[in-house]
Design a protein around this motif. Structure first.
Motif, PDB file in Angstrom:
ATOM      1  N   SER A   2       0.776  -1.158   0.084  1.00  0.00           N
ATOM      2  CA  SER A   2      -0.163   0.057  -0.153  1.00  0.00           C
ATOM      3  C   SER A   2       0.764   1.163   0.103  1.00  0.00           C
ATOM      4  CB  SER A   2      -0.757   0.006   1.190  1.00  0.00           C
ATOM      5  OG  SER A   2      -1.490   1.275   1.481  1.00  0.00           O
ATOM      6  N   CYS A   6      -1.021   6.701   6.669  1.00  0.00           N
ATOM      7  CA  CYS A   6      -1.847   6.750   7.510  1.00  0.00           C
ATOM      8  C   CYS A   6      -1.562   7.486   8.989  1.00  0.00           C
ATOM      9  CB  CYS A   6      -2.622   5.321   7.968  1.00  0.00           C
ATOM     10  SG  CYS A   6      -3.200   4.551   6.847  1.00  0.00           S
ATOM     11  N   TYR A  94     -19.643   0.119   6.183  1.00  0.00           N
ATOM     12  CA  TYR A  94     -19.062  -0.635   7.011  1.00  0.00           C
ATOM     13  C   TYR A  94     -19.631   0.312   8.309  1.00  0.00           C
ATOM     14  CZ  TYR A  94     -15.953  -2.951   3.680  1.00  0.00           C
ATOM     15  OH  TYR A  94     -15.246  -3.546   2.861  1.00  0.00           O
ATOM     16  N   ALA A 136      -6.704  -2.075  -3.408  1.00  0.00           N
ATOM     17  CA  ALA A 136      -5.357  -2.681  -3.300  1.00  0.00           C
ATOM     18  C   ALA A 136      -4.739  -2.456  -4.851  1.00  0.00           C
ATOM     19  CB  ALA A 136      -5.235  -3.980  -2.873  1.00  0.00           C
ATOM     20  N   LEU A 141      -5.024   1.047   0.837  1.00  0.00           N
ATOM     21  CA  LEU A 141      -5.562   0.174   1.555  1.00  0.00           C
ATOM     22  C   LEU A 141      -6.979  -0.199   1.279  1.00  0.00           C
ATOM     23  CD1 LEU A 141      -4.408   1.452   5.148  1.00  0.00           C
ATOM     24  CD2 LEU A 141      -3.655  -0.634   4.071  1.00  0.00           C
ATOM     25  N   PRO A 142      -7.350  -1.624   1.437  1.00  0.00           N
ATOM     26  CA  PRO A 142      -8.925  -1.527   1.159  1.00  0.00           C
ATOM     27  C   PRO A 142      -9.511  -1.033   2.341  1.00  0.00           C
ATOM     28  CG  PRO A 142      -7.437  -3.677   0.891  1.00  0.00           C
ATOM     29  CD  PRO A 142      -6.709  -2.611   1.449  1.00  0.00           C
ATOM     30  N   ALA A 144     -11.762  -2.491   4.100  1.00  0.00           N
ATOM     31  CA  ALA A 144     -12.282  -3.130   5.508  1.00  0.00           C
ATOM     32  C   ALA A 144     -10.918  -2.851   6.266  1.00  0.00           C
ATOM     33  CB  ALA A 144     -12.136  -4.473   4.924  1.00  0.00           C
ATOM     34  N   GLU A 145      -9.753  -2.916   5.701  1.00  0.00           N
ATOM     35  CA  GLU A 145      -8.415  -2.546   6.396  1.00  0.00           C
ATOM     36  C   GLU A 145      -8.611  -1.039   7.169  1.00  0.00           C
ATOM     37  OE1 GLU A 145      -6.269  -4.682   7.466  1.00  0.00           O
ATOM     38  OE2 GLU A 145      -7.737  -6.067   6.569  1.00  0.00           O
ATOM     39  N   VAL A 146      -8.941  -0.058   6.360  1.00  0.00           N
ATOM     40  CA  VAL A 146      -9.269   1.307   6.748  1.00  0.00           C
ATOM     41  C   VAL A 146     -10.103   1.452   7.879  1.00  0.00           C
ATOM     42  CG1 VAL A 146      -9.944   3.561   6.114  1.00  0.00           C
ATOM     43  CG2 VAL A 146      -8.441   2.418   4.431  1.00  0.00           C
ATOM     44  N   LYS A 148     -11.062  -1.098  10.047  1.00  0.00           N
ATOM     45  CA  LYS A 148     -10.605  -1.771  11.028  1.00  0.00           C
ATOM     46  C   LYS A 148      -9.525  -0.738  11.734  1.00  0.00           C
ATOM     47  CE  LYS A 148     -10.982  -6.326   9.489  1.00  0.00           C
ATOM     48  NZ  LYS A 148     -10.077  -7.651   8.748  1.00  0.00           N
ATOM     49  N   LEU A 149      -8.794  -0.144  11.090  1.00  0.00           N
ATOM     50  CA  LEU A 149      -7.504   0.829  11.461  1.00  0.00           C
ATOM     51  C   LEU A 149      -8.520   1.934  12.350  1.00  0.00           C
ATOM     52  CD1 LEU A 149      -4.620   1.417  11.444  1.00  0.00           C
ATOM     53  CD2 LEU A 149      -4.913   2.551   9.474  1.00  0.00           C
ATOM     54  N   SER A 152     -10.281   0.585  15.611  1.00  0.00           N
ATOM     55  CA  SER A 152      -9.299  -0.130  16.829  1.00  0.00           C
ATOM     56  C   SER A 152      -8.390   1.156  17.308  1.00  0.00           C
ATOM     57  CB  SER A 152      -8.320  -1.146  16.152  1.00  0.00           C
ATOM     58  OG  SER A 152      -7.660  -0.663  15.237  1.00  0.00           O
TER      59      SER A 152
END
Length: 164
Positions: A2, A6, A94, A136, A141-142, A144-146, A148-149, A152
Motif C-alpha cells: 500500500s 495513515c 462498514y 489494493a 488500503l482496502p 475493510a482495513e481502513v 478496522k484501523l 481500533s
C-alpha cells in the motif's frame, strides 16, 4: 504494498481522534454532519439493504473507560445528493457502534465503499460507471482495513465533549 500514509487525525476539534489515510477528508469540512443517526439506511433513502456480516458485542478499553463495540457490514443502493433512484449506486457500508457506557452515548464510525456506480449517477462523471477497481490494485488500503484501523485506534481525548 500500500502507498497509503495513515495518521492519527483529530475530529470534533480534537476531542476525539482516530487513524486513517491522510487522503481521506473530514466530510464536516464539506457539509453539515448530523450529530445523531437514528437509522442510516432510512436517512439516505437507501434501497435494497442487505446485511453481509455482523459481529457480536466486544468490550474494549479506551483510556480508563470501557467501550462496547459492535460492527456490521451491509450493502445498499444510494443516490448522490438529490438524484433519483434510477441513479443509485451500490455501496458497501462498514458500521461500528461504539457504546461509551461511562457517558451514556454511542459513537458511530461509518465508511462507504463503492461496489457499482450507476451510469446515471453524477459520480460516473468523475469515477466512471461500473465496478470500481479494487483499492489494493490502485496501491491503497482496502476499505475493510481502513475501517478496522479507524475503529481500533479510536480515542477520546476530551470526555467533556459528551457532557450537556
Amino acid at each position: 504494498m500500500s502507498e497509503d500514509i495513515c495518521a492519527d487525525r483529530p475530529l470534533f476539534g480534537g476531542s476525539i481522534s482516530s487513524t486513517f489515510p491522510v487522503r481521506f477528508q473530514d466530510v464536516s469540512n464539506i457539509r453539515q454532519v448530523p450529530d445523531h443517526q437514528e437509522d442510516l439506511a432510512n436517512e439516505q433513502d437507501a434501497q435494497g439493504f442487505t446485511l453481509v456480516e455482523q459481529s457480536g458485542a466486544v468490550e474494549v478499553p479506551i483510556g480508563n473507560a470501557s467501550v462496547v463495540v459492535t460492527t456490521a457490514i451491509g450493502k445498499m443502493g444510494v443516490s448522490k445528493a438529490r438524484q433519483g433512484r434510477e441513479a443509485q449506486n451500490v455501496v458497501q457500508v462498514y458500521l461500528a457502534n461504539l457504546r461509551l457506557k461511562n457517558v451514556g452515548t454511542d459513537v458511530l464510525v461509518v465508511a462507504y465503499e463503492p461496489v457499482l456506480i450507476s451510469p446515471l449517477s453524477e459520480s460516473a462523471a468523475t469515477a466512471g460507471a461500473g465496478v470500481p477497481a479494487p483499492a489494493a490494485q490502485s496501491g491503497f488500503l482496502p476499505m475493510a482495513e481502513v475501517f478496522k484501523l479507524a475503529v481500533s485506534n479510536f480515542k477520546v481525548n476530551d470526555w467533556s465533549l459528551f457532557s450537556n
